[in-house]
Design a protein around this motif. Structure first.
Motif, PDB file in Angstrom:
ATOM      1  N   ASP A  55      -4.556  22.079   5.248  1.00 15.59           N
ATOM      2  CA  ASP A  55      -5.862  22.312   4.762  1.00 15.59           C
ATOM      3  C   ASP A  55      -5.838  21.572   2.947  1.00 15.59           C
ATOM      4  O   ASP A  55      -4.883  22.112   2.431  1.00 15.59           O
ATOM      5  N   HIS A  56      -5.619  20.267   2.755  1.00 10.37           N
ATOM      6  CA  HIS A  56      -5.456  19.501   1.183  1.00 10.37           C
ATOM      7  C   HIS A  56      -6.694  19.545   1.274  1.00 10.37           C
ATOM      8  O   HIS A  56      -7.957  18.807   2.250  1.00 10.37           O
ATOM      9  N   ALA A  57      -7.084  18.958  -0.356  1.00  7.66           N
ATOM     10  CA  ALA A  57      -8.136  18.069  -0.725  1.00  7.66           C
ATOM     11  C   ALA A  57      -7.646  16.477  -1.153  1.00  7.66           C
ATOM     12  O   ALA A  57      -6.962  16.223  -1.198  1.00  7.66           O
ATOM     13  N   THR A  90      -8.328  14.594  -3.190  1.00  5.82           N
ATOM     14  CA  THR A  90      -7.452  14.400  -4.232  1.00  5.82           C
ATOM     15  C   THR A  90      -6.317  14.850  -4.630  1.00  5.82           C
ATOM     16  O   THR A  90      -6.165  14.162  -5.619  1.00  5.82           O
ATOM     17  N   ASP A  91      -5.898  15.772  -3.867  1.00  8.45           N
ATOM     18  CA  ASP A  91      -5.090  16.183  -4.004  1.00  8.45           C
ATOM     19  C   ASP A  91      -3.900  15.157  -4.121  1.00  8.45           C
ATOM     20  O   ASP A  91      -3.803  13.894  -3.942  1.00  8.45           O
ATOM     21  N   TYR A  92      -1.809  15.156  -4.668  1.00  7.82           N
ATOM     22  CA  TYR A  92      -1.233  14.094  -4.218  1.00  7.82           C
ATOM     23  C   TYR A  92      -0.459  14.536  -3.315  1.00  7.82           C
ATOM     24  O   TYR A  92      -0.011  14.907  -3.788  1.00  7.82           O
ATOM     25  N   LEU A  93      -0.616  13.688  -2.941  1.00 12.94           N
ATOM     26  CA  LEU A  93       0.502  14.237  -1.137  1.00 12.94           C
ATOM     27  C   LEU A  93       1.602  12.936  -0.639  1.00 12.94           C
ATOM     28  O   LEU A  93       2.461  13.026   0.129  1.00 12.94           O
ATOM     29  N   ASN A 109      -7.509   6.395  -9.237  1.00 17.71           N
ATOM     30  CA  ASN A 109      -6.574   7.401  -8.398  1.00 17.71           C
ATOM     31  C   ASN A 109      -5.333   6.325  -7.915  1.00 17.71           C
ATOM     32  O   ASN A 109      -4.700   6.284  -7.431  1.00 17.71           O
ATOM     33  N   HIS A 144      -2.410   9.093  -6.640  1.00 13.68           N
ATOM     34  CA  HIS A 144      -2.129   9.003  -5.617  1.00 13.68           C
ATOM     35  C   HIS A 144      -1.942   8.676  -4.763  1.00 13.68           C
ATOM     36  O   HIS A 144      -1.561   9.314  -3.173  1.00 13.68           O
ATOM     37  N   ALA A 191      -8.469   9.386  -1.563  1.00 15.12           N
ATOM     38  CA  ALA A 191      -8.508   9.476  -3.009  1.00 15.12           C
ATOM     39  C   ALA A 191      -9.365   8.230  -3.704  1.00 15.12           C
ATOM     40  O   ALA A 191      -8.603   6.730  -3.684  1.00 15.12           O
ATOM     41  N   SER A 194     -14.570   8.612  -3.499  1.00 15.61           N
ATOM     42  CA  SER A 194     -13.973   9.274  -2.478  1.00 15.61           C
ATOM     43  C   SER A 194     -14.686   9.721  -1.594  1.00 15.61           C
ATOM     44  O   SER A 194     -14.544   9.467  -0.476  1.00 15.61           O
TER      45      SER A 194
END
Length: 339
Positions: free
Chosen positions: A123-125, A127-130, A225, A228, A300, A323
């Motif tokens: 569960d992550h957006a 736009t998160d830094y993955l 982005n 990202h 992103a 996005s």
């Protein structure tokens, strides 16, 4: 009733869409007046007020996977690999948590069970830094070894479908080590050149050339982005392309100009029921109840969908440098044109 182009225009205006929409219909339904069109919306570079045009290049995220699959099949056709080739036979001592029995075919079909460096089920957006290392450290395929390592298998190979970005980076490693040249060059030589895709290539995000869109996290937010995503993408996603190149891609693919027809049939043969509405072949999504073949991308600052109907030759592509930008128009076209 508004024309198809007018319907798209209305959705683009209502949602603040930035990108390109292209419908390529070689045999329009009699009485419709034709459905083919291409239109650009919004800005490729917001700060400098540079607009998108129909020949702007956009990142297509996981749409790249179809090109990776074709690169692998091209190597197989040359006798360098087989679908049954194990990853371990090429990786040697690298990535020791990948099982000895994981095959190229299982990696292509997302049925390998290997652990993934980006967990699609988490569960992550978007736009998160993955990315787990500084993005500038991911500029070559071999540099991805650092982020691929240390993830235990999720299940036994072949047991079920589980979408896996890391699997496609492993495929790029296998292709590069087998083909003897950098993976981006393999994709260009084995896919883009025979398909007639001059504007499709792996670009560095920190030195984008002219006529190339910068990715933005949302339709309204000015943040890009750049931090990202890997600075230069790999087998799992991130190549840049244009709407025209993607139409050329589909024509070349089903015309047998990239790999022979027997391999095209193999690539689009369903291997898994991925959801209620979608199946998956090797590198390509397949509609659950029609002949539609699909490439999708979502990351992103990137959203992309290109759908092709082999039976009619109809292609529709929506490609955006934000996005979430693609989905309202892509859904409308998908429901209207693809069934």
């Amino acid at each position: 009733m508004p024309s198809l182009a007018e319907q798209v225009e209305a959705i683009a205006a209502a949602t603040g869409f930035a990108g390109v929409v292209a419908v390529d219909d070689p045999a329009p339904v009699p009485g419709t007046g034709g459905r083919s069109f291409a239109a650009a919306y919004g800005m490729a570079h917001r700060a400098h007020r540079i607009p998108n045009t129909v020949d702007t290049r956009f990142a297509i995220a996981s749409g790249t996977k179809g090109l990776t699959a074709l690169t692998m099949v091209s190597l197989i056709e040359d006798g360098a690999l087989r679908l049954s080739t194990t990853a371990r036979s090429v990786l040697g001592k690298d990535l020791p948590l990948i099982g000895d029995d994981v095959t190229v075919e299982q990696l292509l079909a997302h049925r390998s069970g290997i652990g993934d460096y980006v967990d699609e089920e988490a569960d992550h957006a978007v736009t998160d830094y993955l990315v787990p290392v500084p993005v500038h450290e991911l500029a070559t395929t071999e540099q991805y070894l650092t982020v691929l390592d240390g993830y235990p298998a999720k299940f036994a190979p072949g047991q079920r479908f589980s979408y896996c970005n890391g699997g496609y980076v492993v495929l790029a490693l296998i292709a590069e080590r087998t083909g003897g040249v950098p993976f981006p060059d393999l994709v260009r030589e084995r896919v883009c050149v025979p398909a007639g895709m001059p504007d499709t290539e792996f670009l560095r995000s920190d030195e984008l050339p002219d006529r190339t869109a910068i990715g933005y996290l949302s339709a309204t937010q000015p943040r890009t982005n750049l931090l990202h995503l890997p600075v230069r993408a790999g087998g799992d996603g991130g190549i840049y392309s244009t709407a025209a190149d993607l139409s050329a891609f589909w024509r070349a693919l089903f015309g047998g100009r990239i790999v022979p027809h027997r391999w095209v049939a193999e690539l689009v043969r369903p291997r898994s029921r991925a959801s209620d509405r979608m199946r998956y072949g090797l590198g390509f999504w397949l509609h659950g109840s029609s002949d539609a073949v699909i490439l999708d991308g979502y990351d992103a600052g990137v959203s992309f969908r290109s759908v092709h109907r082999p039976g009619t030759g109809l292609t529709h592509t929506v490609i955006s440098n934000s996005s979430e930008g693609v989905w309202p128009i892509a859904r409308h076209l998908y429901e209207l044109l693809s069934g």
